[in-house]
Design a protein around this motif. Structure first.
Motif, short mmCIF file in Angstrom:
data_model
loop_
_atom_site.label_atom_id
_atom_site.label_comp_id
_atom_site.label_asym_id
_atom_site.label_seq_id
_atom_site.Cartn_x
_atom_site.Cartn_y
_atom_site.Cartn_z
N SER A 428 0.85 -1.19 0.00
CA SER A 428 0.00 0.00 0.00
C SER A 428 0.89 1.24 0.00
N ASP A 429 0.27 2.39 -0.30
CA ASP A 429 1.02 3.64 -0.15
C ASP A 429 0.75 4.26 1.23
N ALA A 430 -0.04 3.56 2.04
CA ALA A 430 -0.33 3.99 3.42
C ALA A 430 0.18 2.90 4.37
N PRO A 431 0.38 3.21 5.65
CA PRO A 431 0.85 2.19 6.60
C PRO A 431 -0.05 0.94 6.61
N VAL A 432 0.57 -0.23 6.61
CA VAL A 432 -0.16 -1.50 6.69
C VAL A 432 -0.27 -1.89 8.16
N LEU A 433 -1.51 -1.96 8.67
CA LEU A 433 -1.73 -2.17 10.10
C LEU A 433 -2.19 -3.57 10.45
N ALA A 434 -2.84 -4.26 9.51
CA ALA A 434 -3.39 -5.58 9.82
C ALA A 434 -2.79 -6.62 8.88
N VAL A 435 -2.33 -7.72 9.44
CA VAL A 435 -1.77 -8.84 8.65
C VAL A 435 -2.24 -10.14 9.30
N GLN A 436 -2.75 -11.07 8.50
CA GLN A 436 -3.13 -12.39 9.01
C GLN A 436 -2.89 -13.45 7.94
N TRP A 437 -2.42 -14.62 8.37
CA TRP A 437 -2.23 -15.76 7.48
C TRP A 437 -3.52 -16.57 7.41
N HIS A 438 -3.81 -17.08 6.22
CA HIS A 438 -4.94 -18.00 6.09
C HIS A 438 -4.59 -19.30 6.83
N PRO A 439 -5.53 -19.83 7.64
CA PRO A 439 -5.19 -20.99 8.47
C PRO A 439 -4.97 -22.29 7.68
N ARG A 440 -5.41 -22.36 6.42
CA ARG A 440 -5.33 -23.61 5.66
C ARG A 440 -4.44 -23.53 4.42
N GLU A 441 -4.37 -22.37 3.79
CA GLU A 441 -3.64 -22.24 2.53
C GLU A 441 -2.14 -22.16 2.77
N THR A 442 -1.37 -22.42 1.72
CA THR A 442 0.09 -22.45 1.86
C THR A 442 0.70 -21.06 1.88
N SER A 443 0.14 -20.14 1.14
CA SER A 443 0.81 -18.83 1.03
C SER A 443 -0.15 -17.66 0.92
#
Length: 458
Positions: A428-443
């Motif tokens: 993004s061009d703005a701060p990235v505040l939220a990040v989460q991994w998918h519980p089942r997918e590889t990437s």
């Protein structure tokens, strides 16, 4: 000689020093002595009605003028001392306010936030499938298995953007995948709204939840995903039904909650870290607060369950870390070193042995979540910038990658073992505040930025 004075000279009791007073002071004292004038409190005009701004009866408050003094009611001889005398007026002489002032001022009243009713709207393309099932049903028509035990799937860092979700008008504060399957995605925003999205198929907005009047700080699913709790700057925590959108219960202590976590082993109880330094434990069945943990010296930022949910670890703006036995309001471990900074976000490692914390000095630190609760000095993840923000930190389901947002709009990925940064995506061009991994997918990873845009990466 300016003024009146008496020269120095011998008097029966010794020597008198020469003193000068100004002419005005002398005359004022002389007049007061002669007339025996007593000071009197003057009556002010009526202060007016605080609900009227202009015109007759408008509010004057402390700026009301004095009325003309009325003739002395009694001669000076009646007063023997020089004390200040207050003139008492007849009761009917004081005019009552014709209209009572309003009980609440809208601009300063916090209690009226309760008046906002909770509403939820289904906005997806179809609410039921051909068998009458709602979006709560985990889809079976995919090339990935979303139920049962998660195999030893290895995770990789994502490389390309596959979808952009747009609904929120202000910053994304938190995102959560549906527990276990990850076929739904919940997002909370500073625009006071909560949104539920479809992760597969059309990847559309399914349901919106409205009921908070200020920014939503945090959200958390219960283990089955049927309910979730939200916390907001309007000082309320609300329990919602994921399927119907109904608000099941409301909780408030009058202070702002910063973080909420449902106990995975006791789904009817949750912890809330408050702005007034306390951690409160609520029972959602009775709506009552059942325990209070009050040892921190600053607002509580993170709550992380560990040791099969028998214990939890909290961090605060007081730059300390405290570990607790669940239900016992005395810390079993207290860590506060001079080099520590306040830790603003946390993520438990899938192994259950570690907790990663986003530290305000631009690094991710790791503490063991077993008996010792010591910092793992070998593990420090650097290279990103978090100053002034609280970007989320997330660990991949296989425990081999750790990711974080960045105030420069990046999402960063490190190797858990070597602490080496693998990859950096300009998300993004703005701060990235939220990040989460998918519980089942590889990437697959979801990111949320300050502009309210959610991006899905693979």
């Amino acid at each position: 000689m300016a003024g009146y004075g008496k020269g120095a000279g011998r008097v029966p009791t010794g020597f008198a020093a020469e003193t000068f007073i100004s002419e005005s002071s002398f005359r004022e004292g002389h007049r007061a002595l002669e007339s025996g004038e007593k000071s009197k409190k003057r009556k002010r005009e009526n202060k007016g009605d605080s609900s009227i701004l202009v015109g007759a009866g408008a509010y004057k408050g402390p700026w009301a003028r004095y009325e003309e003094e009325r003739p002395d009611a009694a001669s000076d001889e009646e007063f023997g001392s020089d004390e200040e005398v207050e003139i008492v007026y007849e009761e009917d002489d004081i005019e009552d306010n014709p209209t009572a002032a309003p009980q609440k001022l809208a601009g300063t009243d916090y209690a009226d936030t309760e008046a906002a009713g909770e509403t939820s709207e289904f906005v997806g393309s179809q609410q039921y499938d051909y068998q009458g099932r709602t979006y709560m049903h985990i889809p079976n028509d995919l090339d990935i298995k979303l139920t049962g035990e998660r195999d030893d799937t290895k995770n990789f860092h994502p490389k390309k953007l596959i979808h952009t979700y747009k609904y929120h008008t202000k910053s994304i504060t938190q995102v959560r995948f549906f527990p276990g399957s990850g076929h739904l995605l919940l997002s909370a925003s500073a625009d006071s709204k909560i949104a539920l999205w479809d992760t597969y198929h059309q990847r559309e907005l399914l349901r919106t939840f409205s009921g908070h009047t200020k920014s939503v700080n945090d959200i958390d699913f219960n283990p089955s995903g049927t309910q979730f709790i939200s916390a907001s700057y309007d000082r309320y925590m609300k329990l919602w039904d994921t399927e119907t959108g109904k608000c099941l219960n409301k909780f408030t202590s009058g202070k702002t909650p910063h973080v909420v976590r449902i106990n995975p082993s006791t789904p009817h109880e949750f912890l809330a870290g408050m702005a007034d330094k306390k951690i409160l434990q609520y029972d959602t069945r009775s709506g009552e607060m059942v325990q209070e943990y009050d040892h921190h010296l600053g607002p509580v930022n993170t709550i992380t369950f560990c040791d099969e949910d028998r214990r939890f670890v909290t961090t605060s703006d007081d730059k300390s870390l405290r570990a607790w036995e669940y239900g016992i309001p005395v810390p079993i471990k207290f860590i506060a070193e001079p080099y520590m900074f306040s830790m603003v976000r946390s993520s438990p490692h899938p192994s259950g042995k570690y907790i990663a914390f986003q530290s305000s000095d631009n690094q991710i630190t790791v503490y063991s979540s077993t008996d010792k609760f010591r910092q793992n000095r070998k593990k420090s993840y650097r290279g990103h910038n978090v100053a002034g923000y609280a970007p989320d930190v997330a660990i991949s389901p296989d425990g081999q990658l750790i990711s974080s947002g960045d105030s420069g709009g990046y999402v960063c990925f490190w190797d858990w073992k070597t602490c080496k940064m693998w990859h950096k995506i300009q998300a993004s061009d703005a701060p990235v505040l939220a990040v989460q991994w998918h519980p089942r997918e590889t990437s697959k990873v979801i990111t949320g930025d300050l502009n309210g845009v959610l991006k899905y990466w693979d």
